[in-house]
Enzyme design. Structure first.
Site, PDB file in Angstrom:
ATOM      1  N   GLU A  68      -6.483   5.654  15.749  1.00  0.00           N
ATOM      2  CA  GLU A  68      -6.213   4.209  15.765  1.00  0.00           C
ATOM      3  C   GLU A  68      -5.401   3.849  16.991  1.00  0.00           C
ATOM      4  O   GLU A  68      -4.458   4.564  17.343  1.00  0.00           O
ATOM      5  CB  GLU A  68      -5.351   3.789  14.570  1.00  0.00           C
ATOM      6  CG  GLU A  68      -5.964   3.900  13.218  1.00  0.00           C
ATOM      7  CD  GLU A  68      -4.965   3.432  12.142  1.00  0.00           C
ATOM      8  OE1 GLU A  68      -4.035   2.672  12.447  1.00  0.00           O
ATOM      9  OE2 GLU A  68      -5.126   3.862  10.996  1.00  0.00           O
TER      10      GLU A  68
ATOM     11  N   ARG B 126       0.844  -1.194   0.000  1.00  0.00           N
ATOM     12  CA  ARG B 126       0.000   0.000   0.000  1.00  0.00           C
ATOM     13  C   ARG B 126       0.881   1.247   0.000  1.00  0.00           C
ATOM     14  O   ARG B 126       2.088   1.159   0.189  1.00  0.00           O
ATOM     15  CB  ARG B 126      -0.918   0.009   1.219  1.00  0.00           C
ATOM     16  CG  ARG B 126      -0.149   0.122   2.530  1.00  0.00           C
ATOM     17  CD  ARG B 126      -1.090   0.237   3.709  1.00  0.00           C
ATOM     18  NE  ARG B 126      -0.333   0.249   4.953  1.00  0.00           N
ATOM     19  CZ  ARG B 126      -0.868   0.214   6.150  1.00  0.00           C
ATOM     20  NH1 ARG B 126      -2.179   0.147   6.296  1.00  0.00           N
ATOM     21  NH2 ARG B 126      -0.119   0.247   7.223  1.00  0.00           N
TER      22      ARG B 126
ATOM     23  N   HIS C  11      -3.967  -9.105  13.119  1.00  0.00           N
ATOM     24  CA  HIS C  11      -4.062  -7.864  13.907  1.00  0.00           C
ATOM     25  C   HIS C  11      -5.416  -7.869  14.610  1.00  0.00           C
ATOM     26  O   HIS C  11      -6.449  -8.093  13.983  1.00  0.00           O
ATOM     27  CB  HIS C  11      -3.967  -6.674  12.951  1.00  0.00           C
ATOM     28  CG  HIS C  11      -3.771  -5.350  13.619  1.00  0.00           C
ATOM     29  ND1 HIS C  11      -4.705  -4.778  14.451  1.00  0.00           N
ATOM     30  CD2 HIS C  11      -2.729  -4.479  13.571  1.00  0.00           C
ATOM     31  CE1 HIS C  11      -4.250  -3.617  14.876  1.00  0.00           C
ATOM     32  NE2 HIS C  11      -3.053  -3.409  14.357  1.00  0.00           N
TER      33      HIS C  11
ATOM     34  N   TRP D 157       2.604  -6.347  13.011  1.00  0.00           N
ATOM     35  CA  TRP D 157       3.785  -5.865  12.280  1.00  0.00           C
ATOM     36  C   TRP D 157       5.040  -5.786  13.144  1.00  0.00           C
ATOM     37  O   TRP D 157       6.064  -5.296  12.681  1.00  0.00           O
ATOM     38  CB  TRP D 157       3.488  -4.506  11.644  1.00  0.00           C
ATOM     39  CG  TRP D 157       2.743  -3.558  12.538  1.00  0.00           C
ATOM     40  CD1 TRP D 157       1.393  -3.339  12.551  1.00  0.00           C
ATOM     41  CD2 TRP D 157       3.281  -2.723  13.568  1.00  0.00           C
ATOM     42  NE1 TRP D 157       1.062  -2.408  13.516  1.00  0.00           N
ATOM     43  CE2 TRP D 157       2.205  -2.011  14.148  1.00  0.00           C
ATOM     44  CE3 TRP D 157       4.567  -2.482  14.059  1.00  0.00           C
ATOM     45  CZ2 TRP D 157       2.375  -1.097  15.196  1.00  0.00           C
ATOM     46  CZ3 TRP D 157       4.743  -1.583  15.096  1.00  0.00           C
ATOM     47  CH2 TRP D 157       3.655  -0.907  15.647  1.00  0.00           C
TER      48      TRP D 157
ATOM     49  N   GLU E  18      -3.095  -8.226   7.416  1.00  0.00           N
ATOM     50  CA  GLU E  18      -3.406  -7.825   8.789  1.00  0.00           C
ATOM     51  C   GLU E  18      -4.385  -8.774   9.472  1.00  0.00           C
ATOM     52  O   GLU E  18      -5.042  -8.395  10.446  1.00  0.00           O
ATOM     53  CB  GLU E  18      -3.913  -6.385   8.788  1.00  0.00           C
ATOM     54  CG  GLU E  18      -2.799  -5.457   8.332  1.00  0.00           C
ATOM     55  CD  GLU E  18      -3.149  -3.978   8.359  1.00  0.00           C
ATOM     56  OE1 GLU E  18      -2.267  -3.184   8.676  1.00  0.00           O
ATOM     57  OE2 GLU E  18      -4.302  -3.656   8.049  1.00  0.00           O
ATOM     58  N   LYS E  19      -4.455 -10.005   8.985  1.00  0.00           N
ATOM     59  CA  LYS E  19      -5.474 -10.903   9.568  1.00  0.00           C
ATOM     60  C   LYS E  19      -5.143 -11.311  11.001  1.00  0.00           C
ATOM     61  O   LYS E  19      -6.027 -11.730  11.742  1.00  0.00           O
ATOM     62  CB  LYS E  19      -5.719 -12.121   8.674  1.00  0.00           C
ATOM     63  CG  LYS E  19      -4.524 -12.993   8.384  1.00  0.00           C
ATOM     64  CD  LYS E  19      -4.936 -14.105   7.418  1.00  0.00           C
ATOM     65  CE  LYS E  19      -3.761 -14.932   6.949  1.00  0.00           C
ATOM     66  NZ  LYS E  19      -2.772 -14.127   6.189  1.00  0.00           N
TER      67      LYS E  19
ATOM     68  N   GLU F 191      -2.394   8.085   7.377  1.00  0.00           N
ATOM     69  CA  GLU F 191      -1.007   8.064   7.855  1.00  0.00           C
ATOM     70  C   GLU F 191      -0.056   8.523   6.752  1.00  0.00           C
ATOM     71  O   GLU F 191       0.842   7.781   6.328  1.00  0.00           O
ATOM     72  CB  GLU F 191      -0.627   6.677   8.359  1.00  0.00           C
ATOM     73  CG  GLU F 191      -1.330   6.300   9.643  1.00  0.00           C
ATOM     74  CD  GLU F 191      -0.810   5.005  10.265  1.00  0.00           C
ATOM     75  OE1 GLU F 191      -0.151   4.228   9.563  1.00  0.00           O
ATOM     76  OE2 GLU F 191      -1.077   4.781  11.451  1.00  0.00           O
TER      77      GLU F 191
HETATM   78  C1  GAL Z   1      -1.700   1.744  10.704  1.00  0.00           C
HETATM   79  C2  GAL Z   1      -2.623   1.883   9.526  1.00  0.00           C
HETATM   80  C3  GAL Z   1      -3.774   0.916   9.556  1.00  0.00           C
HETATM   81  C4  GAL Z   1      -3.301  -0.440   9.985  1.00  0.00           C
HETATM   82  C5  GAL Z   1      -2.634  -0.338  11.314  1.00  0.00           C
HETATM   83  C6  GAL Z   1      -2.158  -1.661  11.874  1.00  0.00           C
HETATM   84  O1  GAL Z   1      -0.405   2.062  10.308  1.00  0.00           O
HETATM   85  O2  GAL Z   1      -3.114   3.182   9.396  1.00  0.00           O
HETATM   86  O3  GAL Z   1      -4.362   0.876   8.289  1.00  0.00           O
HETATM   87  O4  GAL Z   1      -2.406  -0.914   9.029  1.00  0.00           O
HETATM   88  O5  GAL Z   1      -1.508   0.498  11.221  1.00  0.00           O
HETATM   89  O6  GAL Z   1      -1.534  -1.514  13.125  1.00  0.00           O
END
Ligand code: GAL
Length: 684
Positions: free
Chosen positions: A320, A124, A371, A328, A368-369, A163
């Site tokens: 967020e 992305r 997360h 990650w 991100e599954k 972001e």
């Molecule tokens: C942020 C992002 C989200 C998601 C999140 C995961 O960097 O804006 O879309 O990826 O991290 O922690």
């Protein structure tokens, strides 16, 4: 890059729900799910007290499947469904990640690294901030979104991109090179000025035409430091300019709808100078994820505190954070009991008027599954979802906090992007120096001492503070030196450390001995740095241990007191920590890295400055206090930093969150392990 600051403007809640409230919700990605799930989503959102979601953040490919076709039907339906269920929408402009048709037709929008490699699509945010082609396509989408949804009753704010700069802040492409030259022309006017600022008399770097000037691409050795610094400034500004471009379209078409974008004030994310960005938007938003380790919660508090002061002490939006693990980090640990609610309320304590998560429903597929989300894979019958509901109820009980501002502390820690960028450039005495870690260590010392400290940008007004700590304030232009001098002469207590006061805004040394710009104010002089090797330490006579750095200090002003001496090492017997009284103020210097040993020094500095702790002595260090206020009330947030129950005795106030074991309003407040209590007290 300067502009007139945008006045603060908060969410446009739908009129029929104009009562004060804290926002509660998430990024909502319904396009990842079949339609049947949407009805369950809104049912669960309502039950949890969700009142706002961010939609369409990564929806470009879905909204515009080809260059000439659009598909809004699904988003129309979602907007209507959310509105019908009383949930407001922070609507993304959807430009965060370009669709495959665009990158296939226009590979010239893809970013290029310092080594000349293209960052290909497949993840992305693969776009150049300075690409005119990307901008044209993105702004067309922004315009289309604004025209279509500007009057939708669910629309409460615009969420520009996502972001900005998370993956693409540093682009070394030819587009970037051209834009960098334009930026430099604007900054310096002439090549002579640029040659002077960059110190190009060195290594035969002198430029004789603008087109010779490049971004600091992979070079044979260390690239010119001022070129590197200017490229950091430029890269942040290039994103600011992009942010403005989207914002201006939104302002033109929907002037009544506030505009925000989510910052990343967290950890080592340093490419974007958010202090400048805050002026561009109606309200500040931030994303924060916990970084595991001994200072995990201190770092969260530090980031929230800094975000609040970037926002000028006014309410901001936590866009967020996570209900539990992320995906990650090298190892992604789940949150422990109490942490989800404590993390959220710590942000509120530092001024967040909305608590949102990434994301509503944990993904089934994609990177991100693993997360966490507000609705985890396990579904509504899960500990995480039950805690989400508990949090929704708690935020409901705090509705009256909405709109209150941060009540300034008496101490501040100065945090400066220019010094962050510059102190960590290469070719320095010790390349292990970490600017943010040093500031965080001071913050942890204040938390351990149980005394509040604001984390403020360099442009803050220092005059209301008794104590200002400016760790590694490396870049000191003349005006900043004068402001700090005036602060001390006005009775303030300034503390600064090694590698401070060293260079001006061009990264040129302040000559005559270190710490250059502060030499006279501190009454000391250093001829040569004495960095310490990895693992090497020096003992101080007060029992403390220094690492990373040391200095042979010569005291030049007889009024200077030595607070601690080096006991071991090459400079054993010389001053390590000094203090120069200046009228009723003082200027203190710490010439080594004390890390976890800063707490006693902070305590004695606060005593000397007559800054008392506001918390009962018995709980200082165990409990963090953060205070918000209105004209009538103060809201005291008591945050348990420990995994044990803590009883806080003798604190007055009406309990909004938490419990008292007895009925007395002056009595004890019980903080459960990692728990938070919130008290309403009359304004003092
Ligand atoms: C942020 C992002 C989200 C998601 C999140 C995961 O960097 O804006 O879309 O990826 O991290 O922690």
């Amino acid at each position: 890059m300067s502009s007139t600051p945008t006045p603060h403007r908060w969410l446009r809640w739908p009129e029929d729900r104009a009562t004060p409230r804290l926002g509660f919700g998430a990024d909502y990605n319904p396009e990842q799910w079949p339609r049947e799930v949407w009805a369950e989503d809104v049912r669960l959102m309502r039950a949890a007290g969700v009142n706002i979601v961010s939609v369409a953040i990564f929806s470009w490919a879905r909204l515009q499947p080809t260059a000439d076709s659009w598909d809004f039907a699904w988003l129309d339906e979602i907007m209507d469904l959310l509105h019908a269920n009383g949930i407001a929408v922070d609507l993304a402009t959807a430009t965060a990640s370009p669709p495959p048709w665009l990158t296939t037709a226009h590979p010239e929008i893809l970013p290029v690294t310092a080594t000349g490699e293209t960052l290909w699509p497949g993840a992305r945010q693969h776009w150049r901030p300075t690409s005119p082609v990307f901008r044209e396509h993105a702004l067309r989408l922004v315009r289309t979104m604004a025209e279509r949804y500007g009057d939708h009753p669910a629309l409460t704010a615009w969420h520009v991109s996502n972001e900005l700069g998370c993956h693409n802040v540093y682009d070394f492409s030819d587009d970037a090179a051209g834009a960098f030259r334009d930026w430099l022309r604007e900054r310096y006017g002439t090549l002579d000025e640029l040659n002077h600022a960059w110190g190009t008399a060195f290594w035969s770097q002198r430029y004789s035409a603008w087109d010779q000037v490049l971004p600091p691409r992979l070079a044979a050795s260390h690239p010119n430091p001022t070129q590197q610094l200017d490229f950091k400034r430029f890269s942040s500004d290039a994103l600011t300019s992009y942010l403005r471009a989207e914002r201006d379209v939104l302002r033109e078409l929907t002037p009544d709808v506030p505009v925000t974008t989510n910052f990343m004030v967290m950890g080592e994310t340093k490419g974007m100078n958010y202090v400048d960005w805050a002026d561009e938007i109606d309200f500040v938003s931030n994303d924060h994820y916990v970084l595991p380790g001994a200072q995990a919660h201190d770092e969260l508090s530090f980031s929230a505190n800094l975000t609040g002061h970037i926002a000028g002490g006014l309410p901001w939006f936590l866009m967020e954070h996570s209900t539990s693990a992320v995906n990650w980090q090298p190892i992604n640990v789940a949150k422990k009991p109490g942490e989800l609610v404590r993390d959220s309320l710590t942000h509120v304590a530092h001024g967040a008027d909305a608590v949102c998560f990434f994301q509503w429903r944990q993904s089934r597929a994609g990177a991100e599954k693993y997360h966490s989300g507000m609705v985890p894979h396990a579904g509504e019958d899960s500990e995480v979802h039950r805690t989400v509901r508990e949090l929704g109820a708690t935020l409901g009980a705090l509705a009256e906090v909405a709109g209150s501002e941060q009540v300034p502390a008496r101490a501040a820690i100065l945090f400066d992007w220019e010094s962050w960028w510059t102190s960590e450039l290469d070719s320095h005495p010790n390349n292990s120096l970490r600017y943010r870690q040093e500031a965080l260590d001071w913050y942890s010392a204040f938390l351990a001492a149980g005394v509040r400290a604001d984390v403020v940008p360099a442009r803050a007004d220092f005059s209301g503070y008794d104590v200002v700590v400016a760790p590694v304030l490396h870049v000191v232009p003349g005006a900043l030196a004068e402001r700090l001098q005036a602060f001390v002469e006005g009775g303030g207590h300034l503390v600064t450390t090694y590698f401070s006061g060293i260079v001006d805004e061009h990264d040129h040394i302040h000559l005559g001995g270190y710490p250059g710009a502060f030499r006279d104010l501190l009454g000391i002089r250093v001829e040569e740095f004495a960095p310490l090797l990895d693992g090497e330490t020096v003992l101080l006579d007060d029992g403390n241990e220094g690492s990373l750095w040391s200095e042979p200090i010569t005291v030049t002003d007889p009024s200077v007191e030595v607070l601690a001496w080096y006991k071991t090492g090459e400079h054993g017997g010389r001053p390590a920590v000094t203090r120069r009284p200046v009228g009723s103020g003082s200027a203190t210097y710490v010439s080594t890295r004390l890390g976890t040993g800063l707490e006693p020094l902070v305590r004695s500095l606060l005593d000397d400055a007559h800054v008392p702790g506001e918390l009962p002595a018995a709980v200082r260090g165990k409990v963090e206090l953060a205070v918000r206020g209105t004209d009538e009330h103060e809201f005291w947030f008591l945050i348990n930093r420990t995994a044990e129950q803590v009883d806080v005795d003798g604190v007055a106030g009406d309990v909004l969150v938490g419990r008292r074991p007895g009925a007395a309003p002056e009595g004890t407040v019980v903080l459960s392990p990692r728990g938070v209590a919130v008290l309403r007290r009359p304004k003092v």
